[in-house]
Design a protein around this motif. Sequence first.
Motif, PDB file in Angstrom:
ATOM      1  N   ALA A  54     -30.565  46.940 -30.006  1.00 23.91           N
ATOM      2  CA  ALA A  54     -30.108  45.860 -30.628  1.00 23.91           C
ATOM      3  C   ALA A  54     -30.599  45.830 -32.043  1.00 23.91           C
ATOM      4  O   ALA A  54     -31.674  46.371 -32.510  1.00 23.91           O
ATOM      5  CB  ALA A  54     -30.338  44.922 -29.879  1.00 23.91           C
ATOM      6  N   LEU A  55     -29.505  45.089 -33.016  1.00 24.90           N
ATOM      7  CA  LEU A  55     -30.135  44.996 -34.382  1.00 24.90           C
ATOM      8  C   LEU A  55     -31.228  44.369 -34.418  1.00 24.90           C
ATOM      9  O   LEU A  55     -31.386  43.343 -33.683  1.00 24.90           O
ATOM     10  CB  LEU A  55     -28.825  44.363 -35.005  1.00 24.90           C
ATOM     11  N   GLY A  56     -32.112  44.696 -35.458  1.00 24.25           N
ATOM     12  CA  GLY A  56     -33.577  44.011 -35.418  1.00 24.25           C
ATOM     13  C   GLY A  56     -34.626  44.753 -35.322  1.00 24.25           C
ATOM     14  O   GLY A  56     -34.366  46.077 -34.776  1.00 24.25           O
ATOM     15  N   PRO A  73     -38.187  46.757 -30.856  1.00 25.02           N
ATOM     16  CA  PRO A  73     -37.488  48.040 -30.068  1.00 25.02           C
ATOM     17  C   PRO A  73     -37.141  47.967 -28.650  1.00 25.02           C
ATOM     18  O   PRO A  73     -37.144  49.038 -28.256  1.00 25.02           O
ATOM     19  CB  PRO A  73     -38.649  49.115 -30.708  1.00 25.02           C
ATOM     20  N   ALA A  74     -37.691  46.726 -28.228  1.00 24.41           N
ATOM     21  CA  ALA A  74     -37.681  46.664 -26.844  1.00 24.41           C
ATOM     22  C   ALA A  74     -36.753  46.878 -26.202  1.00 24.41           C
ATOM     23  O   ALA A  74     -36.405  47.354 -24.967  1.00 24.41           O
ATOM     24  CB  ALA A  74     -37.861  44.966 -26.437  1.00 24.41           C
ATOM     25  N   SER A  75     -35.292  46.874 -26.690  1.00 23.38           N
ATOM     26  CA  SER A  75     -33.907  47.282 -25.984  1.00 23.38           C
ATOM     27  C   SER A  75     -33.612  48.832 -25.921  1.00 23.38           C
ATOM     28  O   SER A  75     -32.761  49.119 -25.589  1.00 23.38           O
ATOM     29  CB  SER A  75     -32.776  46.487 -26.532  1.00 23.38           C
ATOM     30  N   CYS A  76     -34.433  49.370 -26.674  1.00 19.65           N
ATOM     31  CA  CYS A  76     -34.443  51.209 -26.783  1.00 19.65           C
ATOM     32  C   CYS A  76     -34.754  51.724 -25.339  1.00 19.65           C
ATOM     33  O   CYS A  76     -35.832  51.433 -25.016  1.00 19.65           O
ATOM     34  CB  CYS A  76     -35.169  51.672 -27.861  1.00 19.65           C
ATOM     35  N   ARG A  77     -33.612  52.320 -24.771  1.00 17.87           N
ATOM     36  CA  ARG A  77     -33.806  52.748 -23.298  1.00 17.87           C
ATOM     37  C   ARG A  77     -34.178  54.285 -23.378  1.00 17.87           C
ATOM     38  O   ARG A  77     -35.022  54.811 -22.618  1.00 17.87           O
ATOM     39  CB  ARG A  77     -32.504  52.725 -22.617  1.00 17.87           C
ATOM     40  N   ARG A  78     -33.742  54.980 -24.678  1.00 24.19           N
ATOM     41  CA  ARG A  78     -33.614  56.303 -24.477  1.00 24.19           C
ATOM     42  C   ARG A  78     -33.804  57.052 -25.782  1.00 24.19           C
ATOM     43  O   ARG A  78     -32.973  56.654 -26.561  1.00 24.19           O
ATOM     44  CB  ARG A  78     -32.464  56.931 -23.818  1.00 24.19           C
ATOM     45  N   PRO A  79     -34.579  57.755 -26.065  1.00 25.08           N
ATOM     46  CA  PRO A  79     -34.801  58.530 -27.423  1.00 25.08           C
ATOM     47  C   PRO A  79     -33.617  59.206 -27.520  1.00 25.08           C
ATOM     48  O   PRO A  79     -33.004  59.656 -26.605  1.00 25.08           O
ATOM     49  CB  PRO A  79     -36.094  59.109 -27.344  1.00 25.08           C
ATOM     50  N   THR A  80     -33.312  59.563 -28.926  1.00 27.33           N
ATOM     51  CA  THR A  80     -32.354  60.395 -29.315  1.00 27.33           C
ATOM     52  C   THR A  80     -32.851  61.611 -29.800  1.00 27.33           C
ATOM     53  O   THR A  80     -33.761  61.579 -30.630  1.00 27.33           O
ATOM     54  CB  THR A  80     -31.262  59.934 -30.398  1.00 27.33           C
ATOM     55  N   VAL A  81     -32.618  62.734 -29.258  1.00 28.25           N
ATOM     56  CA  VAL A  81     -33.149  64.023 -29.723  1.00 28.25           C
ATOM     57  C   VAL A  81     -31.850  65.027 -30.194  1.00 28.25           C
ATOM     58  O   VAL A  81     -30.893  65.277 -29.490  1.00 28.25           O
ATOM     59  CB  VAL A  81     -33.702  64.807 -28.582  1.00 28.25           C
ATOM     60  N   VAL A  82     -31.884  65.160 -31.501  1.00 25.38           N
ATOM     61  CA  VAL A  82     -30.819  66.303 -31.944  1.00 25.38           C
ATOM     62  C   VAL A  82     -31.527  67.694 -32.450  1.00 25.38           C
ATOM     63  O   VAL A  82     -32.564  67.461 -33.355  1.00 25.38           O
ATOM     64  CB  VAL A  82     -30.093  65.511 -32.817  1.00 25.38           C
ATOM     65  N   LEU A  83     -30.896  68.572 -32.190  1.00 26.09           N
ATOM     66  CA  LEU A  83     -31.245  70.004 -32.903  1.00 26.09           C
ATOM     67  C   LEU A  83     -30.047  70.454 -33.826  1.00 26.09           C
ATOM     68  O   LEU A  83     -28.956  70.608 -33.215  1.00 26.09           O
ATOM     69  CB  LEU A  83     -31.837  70.765 -31.879  1.00 26.09           C
ATOM     70  N   LEU A  84     -30.361  70.572 -34.908  1.00 27.11           N
ATOM     71  CA  LEU A  84     -29.339  71.323 -35.821  1.00 27.11           C
ATOM     72  C   LEU A  84     -29.638  72.675 -36.227  1.00 27.11           C
ATOM     73  O   LEU A  84     -30.935  72.843 -36.308  1.00 27.11           O
ATOM     74  CB  LEU A  84     -29.104  70.522 -37.009  1.00 27.11           C
ATOM     75  N   ALA A  85     -28.847  73.794 -36.109  1.00 23.07           N
ATOM     76  CA  ALA A  85     -29.255  75.004 -36.559  1.00 23.07           C
ATOM     77  C   ALA A  85     -28.532  75.429 -37.750  1.00 23.07           C
ATOM     78  O   ALA A  85     -27.148  75.288 -37.603  1.00 23.07           O
ATOM     79  CB  ALA A  85     -29.236  76.102 -35.448  1.00 23.07           C
ATOM     80  N   VAL A  86     -28.757  75.799 -38.798  1.00 22.62           N
ATOM     81  CA  VAL A  86     -28.221  76.167 -40.034  1.00 22.62           C
ATOM     82  C   VAL A  86     -28.406  77.372 -40.414  1.00 22.62           C
ATOM     83  O   VAL A  86     -30.024  77.674 -40.403  1.00 22.62           O
ATOM     84  CB  VAL A  86     -28.347  75.039 -41.117  1.00 22.62           C
ATOM     85  N   PRO A  87     -27.664  78.186 -41.323  1.00 16.39           N
ATOM     86  CA  PRO A  87     -28.236  79.622 -41.730  1.00 16.39           C
ATOM     87  C   PRO A  87     -29.362  79.227 -42.842  1.00 16.39           C
ATOM     88  O   PRO A  87     -29.469  78.250 -43.218  1.00 16.39           O
ATOM     89  CB  PRO A  87     -27.038  80.290 -42.462  1.00 16.39           C
TER      90      PRO A  87
END
Length: 305
Positions: A106-108, A111-125
């Motif tokens: 939720a805005l604000g 962090p209590a409403s955060c259920r799941r972390p976001t994990v992103v992997l980018l691969a670039v040359p």
Amino acid sequence: MRNFKKTMPKKIWVNGRLVDPRRPAVSVFDRGFLYGDGVYETIRVYDGKPFQLEPHFQRLARSLRGIGMRVPFGRAVLGDAVASVMAANRLADGVVRLTVTRGEGALGFDPASCRRPTVVLLAVPFASHPAVHYEKGVRAVFVRLRRNAKNALDPSIKSLNNLNNILAKMESMKKGGQEALMLNQEGYLTEGTISNIFFISGGVLKTPSLDCGLLDGVTRSVVLSLAKRRSLAVWEGRCRPRHLFSAEEVFLTSTTLEVMPVTSVVDEQGRLRRIGSGQVGEWSGRLLRDYRRLITKATGKKFKI
Ligand code: PDD
């Protein structure tokens, strides 16, 4: 890189799945996007093999701890993620950017409403740095902006909050430098915007100590151990800008720069100062070659120098 879309990856890794980067993969309510609430790592892959993967994972865990989070996936899953995002983009040499945010909420700031972390992997040359930078050295600029204080957002946390460093980088570019050098609140040297700083003075390799408030660079540690192996005396402590001006050699270290010589520095008054003879020094060249030899040993990657 102005037309970065040309190097848009074919696939990105998001929470365990390889997906099309042109489709929205991360929520606009993600706290990484909204608040820079997350951390990251930049990992170099040579000939299909990640270099110094373990220290990067260890620092990721420390950064996450620093913001009250835990690593959301096991070590094996993240290792596979690095390999699979490189393979999905048919890359052997590249850079993997691993981002972990507190996730959607939720805005604000709560962090209590955060259920799941976001994990992103980018691969670039890997966009290699111009050879001339290694041959002639780069220019670093002492900027007005100070490094974040250790008792504010601790620079030892590799956080997504990079705005201070971005502003420092912009200031250094305006003044004709390739990297900015930042002091801490007490006026001691800390580091660059994406790199750690070293200098040779009286035949001793010197670098700001971690308590000055800086990132514990993976490359920094490797270079310190390479120097010891060469019986080069090493000193970590508090440094003033003038110590750099009188140094015999200066260089920067980072995962992407490796060991980058600095041959001139713009001081806080805007004066250009030549470092040593103004040419790449012996130790800078030697440590770059040692560093690359280590890469070859670990990954099989061959270098021209
Ligand atoms: N930058 N200091 C800062 C502020 C950095 O952002 C980095 C890394 C370093 C060098 O750390 P390492 O040797 O672990 O790469 C020092 C990476 C490359 C980045 O921001 O993408």
